[in-house]
Write an enzyme that holds these catalytic residues in place. Structure first.
Site, PDB file in Angstrom:
ATOM      1  N   ASP A   1       0.895  -1.210   0.219  1.00  0.00           N
ATOM      2  CA  ASP A   1       0.164  -0.018   0.084  1.00  0.00           C
ATOM      3  C   ASP A   1       0.901   1.238   0.150  1.00  0.00           C
ATOM      4  OD1 ASP A   1      -3.004   1.053   0.429  1.00  0.00           O
ATOM      5  OD2 ASP A   1      -1.448   2.181   2.136  1.00  0.00           O
TER       6      ASP A   1
ATOM      7  N   ASN B   1      -1.783  12.866  -4.561  1.00  0.00           N
ATOM      8  CA  ASN B   1      -2.521  13.360  -5.501  1.00  0.00           C
ATOM      9  C   ASN B   1      -2.929  14.725  -5.471  1.00  0.00           C
ATOM     10  OD1 ASN B   1      -3.309  11.402  -7.562  1.00  0.00           O
ATOM     11  ND2 ASN B   1      -4.408  10.116  -6.268  1.00  0.00           N
TER      12      ASN B   1
ATOM     13  N   ASP C   1      -1.026   8.837 -10.871  1.00  0.00           N
ATOM     14  CA  ASP C   1      -1.051   7.608 -12.073  1.00  0.00           C
ATOM     15  C   ASP C   1       0.639   7.410 -12.275  1.00  0.00           C
ATOM     16  OD1 ASP C   1      -3.783   7.865 -12.174  1.00  0.00           O
ATOM     17  OD2 ASP C   1      -3.604   8.747 -14.084  1.00  0.00           O
TER      18      ASP C   1
ATOM     19  N   ASP D   1      -4.749   2.293  -4.670  1.00  0.00           N
ATOM     20  CA  ASP D   1      -2.962   2.541  -4.431  1.00  0.00           C
ATOM     21  C   ASP D   1      -2.692   1.111  -3.670  1.00  0.00           C
ATOM     22  OD1 ASP D   1      -4.429   3.125  -1.870  1.00  0.00           O
ATOM     23  OD2 ASP D   1      -2.797   4.296  -1.250  1.00  0.00           O
TER      24      ASP D   1
END
Length: 214
Positions: free
Chosen positions: A98, A106, A115, A141
């Site tokens: 993770d 983000n 991304d 993620d």
């Protein structure tokens, strides 16, 4: 992306049209020029139809962004892998990876950068594992790795390698990327995929908490 659909469609149309030409040759004693001229076009048509099949097959099993296997593929194949593992009296490891600070990345740099981070994590996981291991994007993620478990020493070696390689990723993309990893063993801790993921998740969150303390 595999070429199974393209190869099968092209060969099938080639053979069907060949049988058609042979049949009319023996029946009429000749072959119409039109039938010969359309041969390459039919094969191209078969190739394009097969390409659509290959594309659909690819996206039914792979994550579009990272190219890794997706959740659907893991769920579909786990039972088969688990069955083969039990017959061989062997074991599997399952890892959950993770990205700790993905939301901050983000929010601060935008989804395009987010991304890129996911793509680079996927590439790192693929390079750091064996070809026989299943590397998948489980969602968001979160990533999943399933592979043959030999012993605890081998698992710890892999965990350290992944941890080091993912740590190097921050330097490669000039961005602070932090990850946490948790693992579970089949069938020792469970024979059920969902339960194994819950166990690996618990270990992964323990890893997160340890990082906060440090």
């Amino acid at each position: 992306m595999r070429y199974t659909g393209r190869i099968f469609s092209s060969i099938a149309i080639f053979l069907v049209h060949l049988v058609y030409i042979i049949y009319y040759f023996f029946r009429d004693g000749k072959v119409e020029p039109f039938d010969l001229y359309t041969y390459p076009l039919l094969i191209v048509y078969g190739y394009l139809m097969g390409k659509q099949y290959d594309k659909m097959k690819f996206y039914s099993e792979k994550d579009e962004l990272t190219g890794l296997y997706n959740r659907r593929f893991v769920i579909k194949t786990f039972e088969k892998i688990a069955s083969l593992t039990e017959r061989a009296n062997s074991k599997l490891f399952l890892m959950v990876i993770d990205c700790d600070n993905f939301k901050q990345i983000n929010d601060k740099y935008g989804h395009h950068k987010g991304d890129l981070v996911l793509i680079k994590i996927a590439e790192t996981l693929t390079k750091s594992t064996r070809k026989s291991d299943i590397v998948a994007r489980w969602g968001g993620d979160e990533f999943l790795i399933i592979g043959h478990y030999k012993d605890e020493e081998g698992l710890q070696t892999l965990l350290k390698r992944l941890d080091n390689d993912l740590e190097k990723l921050s330097n490669q993309i000039s961005l602070d990327v932090k990850v946490s990893i948790g693992s579970a063993i089949f069938p020792d801790q469970s024979q059920d995929l969902e339960e194994l993921i819950k166990t690996a998740d618990r270990h992964m969150y323990e890893c997160k908490e340890q990082r906060k303390v440090l």
